[in-house]
Design a protein around this motif. Structure first.
Motif, PDB file in Angstrom:
ATOM      1  N   VAL A 152       0.861  -1.200   0.000  1.00 28.45           N
ATOM      2  CA  VAL A 152       0.000   0.000   0.000  1.00 28.45           C
ATOM      3  C   VAL A 152       0.891   1.242   0.000  1.00 28.45           C
ATOM      4  CG1 VAL A 152      -1.724   1.298   1.320  1.00 28.45           C
ATOM      5  CG2 VAL A 152      -1.872  -1.190   1.218  1.00 28.45           C
ATOM      6  N   SER A 153       0.595   2.194  -0.900  1.00 24.58           N
ATOM      7  CA  SER A 153       1.506   3.347  -1.012  1.00 24.58           C
ATOM      8  C   SER A 153       1.010   4.597  -0.271  1.00 24.58           C
ATOM      9  CB  SER A 153       1.738   3.675  -2.490  1.00 24.58           C
ATOM     10  OG  SER A 153       0.498   3.804  -3.136  1.00 24.58           O
ATOM     11  N   THR A 154      -0.170   4.528   0.393  1.00 23.77           N
ATOM     12  CA  THR A 154      -0.708   5.696   1.106  1.00 23.77           C
ATOM     13  C   THR A 154      -0.565   5.512   2.612  1.00 23.77           C
ATOM     14  OG1 THR A 154      -2.897   4.702   1.365  1.00 23.77           O
ATOM     15  CG2 THR A 154      -2.481   5.901  -0.694  1.00 23.77           C
ATOM     16  N   ASP A 155      -0.988   6.530   3.377  1.00 25.81           N
ATOM     17  CA  ASP A 155      -1.083   6.362   4.831  1.00 25.81           C
ATOM     18  C   ASP A 155      -2.232   5.401   5.152  1.00 25.81           C
ATOM     19  OD1 ASP A 155       0.994   7.997   5.337  1.00 25.81           O
ATOM     20  OD2 ASP A 155      -0.189   9.736   5.944  1.00 25.81           O
ATOM     21  N   VAL A 156      -2.048   4.629   6.239  1.00 25.54           N
ATOM     22  CA  VAL A 156      -2.966   3.516   6.518  1.00 25.54           C
ATOM     23  C   VAL A 156      -3.609   3.649   7.897  1.00 25.54           C
ATOM     24  CG1 VAL A 156      -3.042   0.998   6.911  1.00 25.54           C
ATOM     25  CG2 VAL A 156      -1.658   1.918   5.050  1.00 25.54           C
ATOM     26  N   ILE A 157      -4.910   3.337   7.946  1.00 28.86           N
ATOM     27  CA  ILE A 157      -5.562   3.034   9.229  1.00 28.86           C
ATOM     28  C   ILE A 157      -5.624   1.510   9.249  1.00 28.86           C
ATOM     29  CG2 ILE A 157      -7.614   3.330  10.679  1.00 28.86           C
ATOM     30  CD1 ILE A 157      -6.256   6.020   9.814  1.00 28.86           C
ATOM     31  N   LEU A 158      -4.880   0.903  10.184  1.00 25.95           N
ATOM     32  CA  LEU A 158      -4.718  -0.558  10.182  1.00 25.95           C
ATOM     33  C   LEU A 158      -5.658  -1.209  11.197  1.00 25.95           C
ATOM     34  CD1 LEU A 158      -3.134  -3.120   9.303  1.00 25.95           C
ATOM     35  CD2 LEU A 158      -1.455  -2.563  11.078  1.00 25.95           C
ATOM     36  N   ASN A 193       2.974 -14.178  18.354  1.00 22.77           N
ATOM     37  CA  ASN A 193       3.528 -13.266  17.341  1.00 22.77           C
ATOM     38  C   ASN A 193       4.687 -12.428  17.858  1.00 22.77           C
ATOM     39  OD1 ASN A 193       1.669 -14.054  15.461  1.00 22.77           O
ATOM     40  ND2 ASN A 193       0.360 -12.264  15.629  1.00 22.77           N
ATOM     41  N   ASP A 194       5.666 -12.214  16.989  1.00 18.02           N
ATOM     42  CA  ASP A 194       6.736 -11.263  17.270  1.00 18.02           C
ATOM     43  C   ASP A 194       6.475 -10.050  16.365  1.00 18.02           C
ATOM     44  OD1 ASP A 194       8.967  -9.778  17.549  1.00 18.02           O
ATOM     45  OD2 ASP A 194      10.397 -11.328  16.917  1.00 18.02           O
ATOM     46  N   TYR A 195       6.012  -8.946  16.965  1.00 23.86           N
ATOM     47  CA  TYR A 195       5.605  -7.782  16.170  1.00 23.86           C
ATOM     48  C   TYR A 195       6.780  -6.888  15.765  1.00 23.86           C
ATOM     49  CZ  TYR A 195       0.800  -8.996  17.380  1.00 23.86           C
ATOM     50  OH  TYR A 195      -0.394  -9.652  17.499  1.00 23.86           O
ATOM     51  N   ASP A 196       8.009  -7.245  16.199  1.00 24.36           N
ATOM     52  CA  ASP A 196       9.150  -6.377  15.930  1.00 24.36           C
ATOM     53  C   ASP A 196       9.332  -6.072  14.446  1.00 24.36           C
ATOM     54  OD1 ASP A 196       9.741  -5.991  18.498  1.00 24.36           O
ATOM     55  OD2 ASP A 196      11.612  -7.136  18.545  1.00 24.36           O
ATOM     56  N   MET A 197       9.132  -7.094  13.603  1.00 23.52           N
ATOM     57  CA  MET A 197       9.386  -6.891  12.169  1.00 23.52           C
ATOM     58  C   MET A 197       8.409  -5.885  11.550  1.00 23.52           C
ATOM     59  SD  MET A 197       7.944 -10.228  10.154  1.00 23.52           S
ATOM     60  CE  MET A 197       8.359  -9.495   8.599  1.00 23.52           C
ATOM     61  N   LEU A 198       7.296  -5.604  12.242  1.00 26.61           N
ATOM     62  CA  LEU A 198       6.317  -4.653  11.698  1.00 26.61           C
ATOM     63  C   LEU A 198       6.613  -3.210  12.093  1.00 26.61           C
ATOM     64  CD1 LEU A 198       2.734  -6.203  12.180  1.00 26.61           C
ATOM     65  CD2 LEU A 198       3.946  -5.800  10.037  1.00 26.61           C
ATOM     66  N   LYS A 199       7.477  -3.037  13.112  1.00 29.21           N
ATOM     67  CA  LYS A 199       7.599  -1.713  13.721  1.00 29.21           C
ATOM     68  C   LYS A 199       7.995  -0.611  12.728  1.00 29.21           C
ATOM     69  CE  LYS A 199       8.877  -1.622  18.382  1.00 29.21           C
ATOM     70  NZ  LYS A 199       7.570  -1.374  18.960  1.00 29.21           N
ATOM     71  N   ILE A 218      -4.049   2.474  14.709  1.00 31.82           N
ATOM     72  CA  ILE A 218      -4.360   1.035  14.730  1.00 31.82           C
ATOM     73  C   ILE A 218      -5.717   0.854  15.410  1.00 31.82           C
ATOM     74  CG2 ILE A 218      -3.741  -1.213  15.726  1.00 31.82           C
ATOM     75  CD1 ILE A 218      -0.796  -0.439  15.405  1.00 31.82           C
ATOM     76  N   VAL A 219      -6.594   0.137  14.730  1.00 30.14           N
ATOM     77  CA  VAL A 219      -7.890  -0.237  15.312  1.00 30.14           C
ATOM     78  C   VAL A 219      -7.794  -1.724  15.645  1.00 30.14           C
ATOM     79  CG1 VAL A 219     -10.370  -0.409  14.916  1.00 30.14           C
ATOM     80  CG2 VAL A 219      -9.086   1.520  13.935  1.00 30.14           C
ATOM     81  N   CYS A 220      -7.797  -2.062  16.939  1.00 29.85           N
ATOM     82  CA  CYS A 220      -7.689  -3.474  17.346  1.00 29.85           C
ATOM     83  C   CYS A 220      -9.047  -4.150  17.218  1.00 29.85           C
ATOM     84  CB  CYS A 220      -7.223  -3.578  18.796  1.00 29.85           C
ATOM     85  SG  CYS A 220      -5.599  -2.885  19.072  1.00 29.85           S
ATOM     86  N   LEU A 221      -9.040  -5.346  16.666  1.00 29.94           N
ATOM     87  CA  LEU A 221     -10.270  -6.119  16.518  1.00 29.94           C
ATOM     88  C   LEU A 221     -10.009  -7.498  17.109  1.00 29.94           C
ATOM     89  CD1 LEU A 221     -13.117  -6.629  15.374  1.00 29.94           C
ATOM     90  CD2 LEU A 221     -12.095  -7.050  13.145  1.00 29.94           C
ATOM     91  N   GLY A 222     -10.328  -7.637  18.402  1.00 30.82           N
ATOM     92  CA  GLY A 222     -10.051  -8.908  19.077  1.00 30.82           C
ATOM     93  C   GLY A 222     -10.456  -8.815  20.524  1.00 30.82           C
ATOM     94  N   LYS A 223     -10.515  -9.974  21.189  1.00 27.99           N
ATOM     95  CA  LYS A 223     -10.939  -9.977  22.601  1.00 27.99           C
ATOM     96  C   LYS A 223      -9.822  -9.484  23.513  1.00 27.99           C
ATOM     97  CE  LYS A 223     -14.595 -13.425  22.588  1.00 27.99           C
ATOM     98  NZ  LYS A 223     -14.957 -14.815  22.887  1.00 27.99           N
ATOM     99  N   ALA A 236       3.219  -3.554  21.848  1.00 25.03           N
ATOM    100  CA  ALA A 236       4.165  -3.556  20.718  1.00 25.03           C
ATOM    101  C   ALA A 236       4.260  -2.188  20.039  1.00 25.03           C
ATOM    102  CB  ALA A 236       3.758  -4.624  19.706  1.00 25.03           C
ATOM    103  N   PHE A 237       3.112  -1.490  19.915  1.00 25.65           N
ATOM    104  CA  PHE A 237       3.104  -0.302  19.035  1.00 25.65           C
ATOM    105  C   PHE A 237       2.803   1.026  19.738  1.00 25.65           C
ATOM    106  CE2 PHE A 237       1.883  -3.933  16.271  1.00 25.65           C
ATOM    107  CZ  PHE A 237       3.024  -3.939  15.487  1.00 25.65           C
ATOM    108  N   GLU A 238       2.739   1.025  21.082  1.00 20.68           N
ATOM    109  CA  GLU A 238       2.336   2.268  21.764  1.00 20.68           C
ATOM    110  C   GLU A 238       3.319   3.414  21.502  1.00 20.68           C
ATOM    111  OE1 GLU A 238       1.912   1.059  25.789  1.00 20.68           O
ATOM    112  OE2 GLU A 238       4.047   0.648  26.072  1.00 20.68           O
ATOM    113  N   ASP A 239       4.577   3.090  21.205  1.00 19.03           N
ATOM    114  CA  ASP A 239       5.561   4.162  20.938  1.00 19.03           C
ATOM    115  C   ASP A 239       5.600   4.566  19.459  1.00 19.03           C
ATOM    116  OD1 ASP A 239       6.229   4.016  23.584  1.00 19.03           O
ATOM    117  OD2 ASP A 239       7.912   2.635  23.256  1.00 19.03           O
TER     118      ASP A 239
END
Length: 447
Positions: free
Chosen positions: A343-349, A358-364, A374-379, A387-390
């Motif tokens: 995706v080449s634009t800004d994203v709402i994920l 999961n190891d989220y480091d590779m996404l940082k 980020i919109v979380c969809l889960g219990k 992982a992503f608060e910073d």
């Protein structure tokens, strides 16, 4: 003479297909599912008079079997599997069983990511070229059911590591290994080496007449190849370096040199599948096509008009200048990385669900560059927050597809993309990834 019993564990697509083939081959068939069997499969079993049970495993009936065919989803640690193995009854996958009863040649595609797309693209190229070809494995109708009812010369099979774990004598005429990244590590004692070894089973039993296609840019693949002696002909593909025999990228053109008298070249701008990861997928499919001597014009046409599958980077709608993309099939971190990369634009994920360690480091880095919120969809979204608060200013929790889409709609600005790419399994709030994708699409259509 009394018929020998085959017991089948799991009443889904692969289990019922195996039951059909086992019955056709003259076995006494008993199918057992510890959960509920979906109506369409139950009706098929009743129509064929195949004995079955649901919501239980009758050990006495199962242990009468000379062989057990198990669904890929059942781990070896399940109590019933331990009992079967203690009695030294062989346990095989549906794919292993079905291959015994067909002379068709097989193209087997595995990898942590991209295997469905590559399988579909390869099938599309072969079918358009006029080959008598079936599509099976992790996708479409079960291999065993097709062996029982059809007569194909070739099969393109999408093969997961779970299927490979229960394959012993199976031999792939053409094997494709796209990549190895951490996935399903809960089934492999959390060791990447165990998972990599499982993926390499795709090439076991191959002879000098067979072909093994792999990514020369994938570190884990190169590592495991060092320790594996292969007899087959090797064709690597790379976007980083020139490859003598295989495929490579040079000045935005894919080059495939299998038959050196008839090389294949195509500009990546003409590919139906865009994004770096899809260059790899297209190269792998292109090598298969060239190995089979399919004409360059036919390959080019098929690579240019291919339509990707539902729930894999599927464009849903453009509303008020915002694109909505359904990538619900992204059930691991690497798939989400690929989605963001394309995706080449800004994203709402929109992400979250059942986290498989999961190891989220590779996404940082990717999240820092591209993701506005980020919109979380889960219990349970705790690990995503940690992982992503910073890296992201806004992280919101939601508990339904409708709520996630509503919030994303309010967060998105014109020119942004709302991307559902969860990096997690879906079983906390949805039946499966298809259900999650369909609920997302329905919610977008209500905007």
């Amino acid at each position: 003479m009394e018929k020998q019993r085959i017991a089948i564990l799991g009443g889904g697509e692969s289990g019922v297909g195996a039951a059909m083939l086992a019955q056709k081959q003259g076995f006494d068939v008993f199918l057992s599912d510890f959960g509920k069997i979906p109506t369409q499969y139950k009706e098929k079993l009743q129509e064929l008079n195949i004995a079955f049970e649901e919501n239980t495993h009758s050990q006495a009936e199962i242990l009468k079997a000379v062989e057990v065919i198990k669904s890929p989803g059942i781990p070896d640690t399940a109590g019933i599997i331990k009992e079967i193995k203690a009695k030294q009854i062989p346990v095989v996958s549906e794919i292993e069983f079905a291959k015994r009863y067909t002379n068709a040649k097989t193209i087997c595609i595995t990898g942590s990511n991209g295997k469905t797309t590559t399988t579909m693209l390869t099938y599309h190229i072969l079918k358009n070229a006029g080959l008598n070809v079936g599509l099976a494995g992790n996708i479409g109708h079960s291999f065993a059911a097709q062996v029982a009812t059809s007569d194909f010369d070739w099969y393109v099979l999408e093969i997961s590591s779970f299927m490979l774990d229960d394959m012993y004598d199976f031999r792939a005429d053409i094997a494709v290994l796209l990549n190895i990244t951490p996935d399903h590590l809960d089934r492999y004692d959390y060791k990447l080496g165990n998972y990599a070894a499982s993926k390499m089973r795709i090439a076991q039993n191959q002879t000098a007449d067979d072909v093994f296609i792999y990514c020369a840019d994938d570190e884990e693949t190169l590592k495991v190849l060092k320790d594996t002696k292969l007899k087959s002909k090797l064709y690597p593909f790379s976007i980083r370096k020139k490859i003598e025999q295989g495929a490579y990228l040079e000045s935005n053109n894919i080059h495939i040199n299998i038959n050196l008298n008839d090389p294949f070249t195509m500009s990546i701008t003409e590919l139906a599948l865009q994004g770096k990861h899809n260059i790899y997928n297209s190269m792998a499919s292109g090598i298969v096509a060239k190995v089979l001597d399919i004409r360059n014009t036919s390959i080019r046409e098929s690579m240019g008009d291919f339509k990707n599958i539902e729930h894999r980077l599927e464009h849903v709608a453009k509303i008020s200048g915002v694109d909505y993309i359904n990538d619900s099939k992204a059930t691991n971190v690497n798939s989400t990385w690929y989605a963001l990369e394309s995706v080449s634009t800004d994203v709402i994920l929109i992400m979250g669900g059942v986290d498989k360690g999961n190891d989220y480091d590779m996404l940082k880095d990717m999240v820092r560059q591209k993701v506005r919120a980020i919109v979380c969809l889960g219990k349970d979204n705790k690990r995503i927050h940690e992982a992503f608060e910073d890296d992201v200013e806004v992280i919101v929790n939601t508990f339904s597809a409708h709520e996630a889409v509503q919030i994303a709609y309010h967060l998105a600005k014109k020119g942004n993309t709302v991307l559902l790419s969860p990096a997690c399994a879906s079983f906390d709030l949805f039946k499966n990834y298809e259900d999650r994708g369909n609920q997302f699409k329905a919610a977008v259509k209500e905007l």
